[in-house]
Design a protein around this motif. Structure first.
Motif, PDB file in Angstrom:
ATOM      1  N   LEU A 177     -17.158 -37.823  33.405  1.00 44.52           N
ATOM      2  CA  LEU A 177     -15.805 -37.673  33.995  1.00 44.52           C
ATOM      3  C   LEU A 177     -15.297 -36.344  34.168  1.00 44.52           C
ATOM      4  CD1 LEU A 177     -14.189 -40.584  31.871  1.00 44.52           C
ATOM      5  CD2 LEU A 177     -14.700 -40.521  34.376  1.00 44.52           C
ATOM      6  N   LEU A 223     -20.699 -40.415  28.847  1.00 40.42           N
ATOM      7  CA  LEU A 223     -19.515 -40.881  29.979  1.00 40.42           C
ATOM      8  C   LEU A 223     -18.469 -39.657  30.124  1.00 40.42           C
ATOM      9  CD1 LEU A 223     -18.996 -44.686  28.603  1.00 40.42           C
ATOM     10  CD2 LEU A 223     -20.219 -43.811  30.619  1.00 40.42           C
ATOM     11  N   LEU A 224     -18.125 -39.043  29.008  1.00 32.85           N
ATOM     12  CA  LEU A 224     -17.004 -38.098  28.924  1.00 32.85           C
ATOM     13  C   LEU A 224     -17.562 -36.699  29.910  1.00 32.85           C
ATOM     14  CD1 LEU A 224     -15.278 -38.115  25.664  1.00 32.85           C
ATOM     15  CD2 LEU A 224     -14.261 -38.884  27.765  1.00 32.85           C
ATOM     16  N   ILE A 264     -13.199 -42.053  23.611  1.00 32.22           N
ATOM     17  CA  ILE A 264     -13.928 -43.133  23.991  1.00 32.22           C
ATOM     18  C   ILE A 264     -14.610 -43.351  22.669  1.00 32.22           C
ATOM     19  CG2 ILE A 264     -15.756 -44.260  25.209  1.00 32.22           C
ATOM     20  CD1 ILE A 264     -15.090 -42.046  27.623  1.00 32.22           C
ATOM     21  N   ARG A 285     -10.114 -43.973  35.480  1.00 32.37           N
ATOM     22  CA  ARG A 285     -10.286 -45.354  34.906  1.00 32.37           C
ATOM     23  C   ARG A 285     -11.319 -46.189  35.487  1.00 32.37           C
ATOM     24  NH1 ARG A 285      -7.916 -50.309  36.278  1.00 32.37           N
ATOM     25  NH2 ARG A 285      -8.051 -52.038  34.974  1.00 32.37           N
ATOM     26  N   TYR A 313     -19.528 -45.760  35.795  1.00 32.33           N
ATOM     27  CA  TYR A 313     -20.337 -44.841  34.993  1.00 32.33           C
ATOM     28  C   TYR A 313     -20.739 -45.880  33.700  1.00 32.33           C
ATOM     29  CZ  TYR A 313     -18.665 -40.663  37.279  1.00 32.33           C
ATOM     30  OH  TYR A 313     -18.624 -39.994  38.384  1.00 32.33           O
ATOM     31  N   ALA A 314     -19.844 -46.584  33.070  1.00 38.87           N
ATOM     32  CA  ALA A 314     -20.447 -47.472  31.951  1.00 38.87           C
ATOM     33  C   ALA A 314     -21.296 -48.363  32.394  1.00 38.87           C
ATOM     34  CB  ALA A 314     -19.162 -48.011  31.452  1.00 38.87           C
ATOM     35  N   LEU A 374     -14.710 -44.360  35.062  1.00 31.52           N
ATOM     36  CA  LEU A 374     -15.240 -44.823  33.870  1.00 31.52           C
ATOM     37  C   LEU A 374     -16.016 -46.087  33.740  1.00 31.52           C
ATOM     38  CD1 LEU A 374     -15.617 -43.939  30.868  1.00 31.52           C
ATOM     39  CD2 LEU A 374     -13.612 -45.046  30.544  1.00 31.52           C
ATOM     40  N   ARG A 375     -15.310 -46.960  34.278  1.00 35.17           N
ATOM     41  CA  ARG A 375     -15.931 -48.277  34.443  1.00 35.17           C
ATOM     42  C   ARG A 375     -17.326 -48.442  35.190  1.00 35.17           C
ATOM     43  NH1 ARG A 375     -13.073 -53.633  33.794  1.00 35.17           N
ATOM     44  NH2 ARG A 375     -11.133 -53.116  32.241  1.00 35.17           N
ATOM     45  N   VAL A 384     -11.128 -46.962  25.321  1.00 35.78           N
ATOM     46  CA  VAL A 384     -10.895 -45.643  25.741  1.00 35.78           C
ATOM     47  C   VAL A 384      -9.283 -45.338  25.742  1.00 35.78           C
ATOM     48  CG1 VAL A 384     -10.861 -46.256  28.115  1.00 35.78           C
ATOM     49  CG2 VAL A 384     -10.972 -43.901  27.417  1.00 35.78           C
TER      50      VAL A 384
END
Length: 600
Positions: A452, A448-449, A469, A432, A438-439, A435-436, A413
């Motif tokens: 976010l 994911l976006l 991403i 950041r 959610y991933a 995102l981690r 990303v």
């Protein structure tokens, strides 16, 4: 009418004089002219009697041809020059002419005849008989004497009038002279006042010009000092500004330099005192008389040179001391005031630069701590570069990240939070981390976006971000990616062909809009290289962003495939150099290269 007298003694001379006076009165000769005639004739007869002999006096009337006023004796013979008065001098009108011829003995001795003419206005009745009874009448001498006195009184009256007139004119001339003298004095005073005014005007103009020159220098020097945020550069520029016009030598003593392990240099006592008191000090054999400056004895380090030591003030404590030596024998007081003010401004610039450098170091440390170390992933080589902006604090909202998902996929990303400074850096750190988190649950880049976007909209409604991403999976020959308001990825295929992945992206993260961001997929072969970046790498104010993306694609396509496979770090540097050459960046730059090496 012609009358003749033979004069040989005093009696004959007196009778002749009386007769001439009576005839002159009878023929209308004015009293003043008559007195002049008889007085001149009497004086001449006395001279003749002194020489002896018989003299002939002739009196006649006729047309005048005289030459002037008064009595004049000729220098020639009997035909010598004639003296006339009044109207006779002009050659018009009747005159009464008297001629005195010398005796033969006097004539032989060179004595010239004497002549005199006076104007007459006419003849009274019996004028021809006026001189007949002079010899027989004893009352005639008395009458002649009284008449002569009367004429003399008249002359004296005229003389008195003339003397009064002379006195009047003399007084008038004296007053005029006094006025002229007073006028000269006033003119001299006015000239002196005008010269003093001109001198004062020149001095004021010169002083105004010097003041303008000092203010211009102060403004220009202040602009130079505040243009840099490097305090070492500011200290270096100070001597260049002051030498040689305002100082012959400049030394800048910063207190933090005394921690130099190479040793502390010696400083003048006046500089030490300026550091302790916070007041400017002047060290010389004679007092300087500079406003606001304390006088001190000459420096033992350099006793022959005056020194001006000015502290570099701040709100807390002086930063150091500026020591100067004069360009001549001493400083002008106004120049010293200007130097004190310039030192104050230099101190503010140095203080701001040191504060900026301190905060920049903290920001850079924080920024480096927030950036991820790239993981070692089988089948995928990663290389990243982050360059802060050259203006302002070197901290912002650009970031890159790479990590594994539980199913073995790798998420890469690159994102950019709007703005700079600590707030953007903190928000970037939160995105950041989110995102981690959610991933971990899996999910594609688009999913994911989208999460976010919702997270940022509710957490910071007035803050926005862009991101792209991409997901690699070692068991899948495809690349899945999604973007939200971010510059598109650039992909170099294994065959060297470069393309911009500009499929329709989502909108910027955090805007007040519900959106579901879509995924995009592209086939990926071993040897392909993907470039993710922020707009600071490709956008220029004068050109926009599209030409920058084209240049990035050209540079990426110019690499040898073996170089990308063996030295991806060097390839990242190779991309930055041509794109950022001679560029002062207003924005951060982030670049992430992903090279697909094939199955593990």
């Amino acid at each position: 009418m012609i009358r003749v007298w033979e004069v040989s003694d005093v009696t004959g001379a007196a009778r002749a004089r009386i007769a001439v006076a009576r005839l002159a009165a009878a023929y209308g000769v004015a009293p003043l002219e008559r007195t002049r005639l008889t007085a001149s004739l009497g004086a001449r007869l006395r001279r003749c009697l002194a020489k002896g002999g018989t003299w002939r006096l002739t009196l006649e009337t006729g047309t005048g041809t005289g030459t002037g006023s008064g009595t004049e004796t000729g220098t020639g013979t009997e035909t010598g020059e004639e003296t006339g008065t009044g109207a006779a001098a002009g050659g018009d009108g009747d005159v009464l002419r008297a001629v005195l011829t010398p005796s033969p003995r006097a004539s032989a001795a060179g004595e010239p005849p004497w002549r005199m003419s006076v104007p007459r206005s006419g003849s009274a009745p019996g004028a021809d008989a006026a001189g007949e009874a002079v010899a027989d009448d004893p009352a005639v001498p008395a009458e002649a004497l009284l008449g002569a006195d009367e004429d003399t009184a008249l002359v004296l009256d005229r003389l008195g009038e003339q003397e009064a007139l002379v006195v009047f004119h003399r007084e008038e001339l004296h007053q005029t002279n006094q006025g002229v003298v007073a006028l000269h004095a006033e003119l001299d005073a006015a000239g002196r006042a005008q010269r003093e005014a001109f001198a004062a005007e020149r001095a004021a103009r010169t002083e105004a010009e010097h003041a303008r020159r000092r203010l211009t220098f102060l403004a220009d020097a202040s602009a130079v000092l505040t243009a840099s945020l490097d305090h070492h550069e500011i200290v270096r520029r100070l001597p260049d500004l002051l030498v040689p016009e305002y100082a012959a030598h400049v030394d800048v003593w910063l207190f933090d330099q005394d921690s130099d392990p190479r040793g502390v240099p010696a400083h003048p006592a006046a500089a030490v005192r300026a550091a302790r008191t916070g007041r400017p000090q002047y060290a010389a054999a004679q007092p300087g008389g500079l406003p606001g400056v304390d006088d001190q004895p000459p420096s033992a380090l350099d006793p022959g040179r005056p020194l001006l030591c000015i502290p570099l003030p701040t709100r807390r404590a002086p930063l150091g001391v500026l020591t100067l030596s004069p360009p001549g024998e001493r400083w002008d007081p106004d120049d010293a005031v200007m130097l004190v003010e310039l030192t104050r401004r230099a101190s503010i610039a140095i203080d701001h630069a040191q504060r900026y450098e301190h905060n920049r170091d903290i920001a850079e440390t924080l920024q480096r701590a927030l950036l991820t170390e790239l993981p070692a992933t089988p089948g995928l080589a990663l290389a990243a570069r982050y360059l802060p902006a050259t203006h302002g604090l070197n901290i912002g909202g650009d970031w890159y990240d790479a990590f594994r998902q539980p199913d073995g996929g790798v998420i890469v990303v690159v994102g950019d939070v709007t703005g700079h400074g600590l707030r953007a850096a903190v928000m970037m750190s939160q995105l950041r981390t989110a995102l981690r988190a959610y991933a971990v649950d899996g999910g594609s880049p688009g999913r994911l976006l989208t999460r976010l976007h919702t997270f940022l909209h509710h957490l910071q409604p007035d803050l926005f971000a862009t991101a792209v991403i991409a997901r690699f999976h070692p068991e899948e020959p495809t690349l899945t990616w999604a973007g939200a308001g971010h510059p598109p990825p650039v992909l170099r295929d294994a065959d060297g062909r470069v393309r911009v992945l500009d499929a329709k992206p989502g909108a910027m993260l955090g805007i007040p809009l519900h959106q579901e961001i879509a995924d995009h997929t592209v086939r990926l072969a071993p040897g392909a290289t993907l470039a993710l970046y922020t707009d600071g790498l490709v956008e220029r104010r004068a050109q926009g962003i599209d030409p920058g993306i084209e240049r990035l694609a050209q540079v990426l396509g110019s690499f040898d495939p073996r170089e990308l496979a063996t030295d991806l770090e060097g390839s990242a540097e190779g991309i930055l150099r041509p794109l950022l050459r001679d560029s002062e960046r207003d924005d951060d730059v982030c670049l992430l290269l992903c090279h697909h090496t094939g199955p593990a």
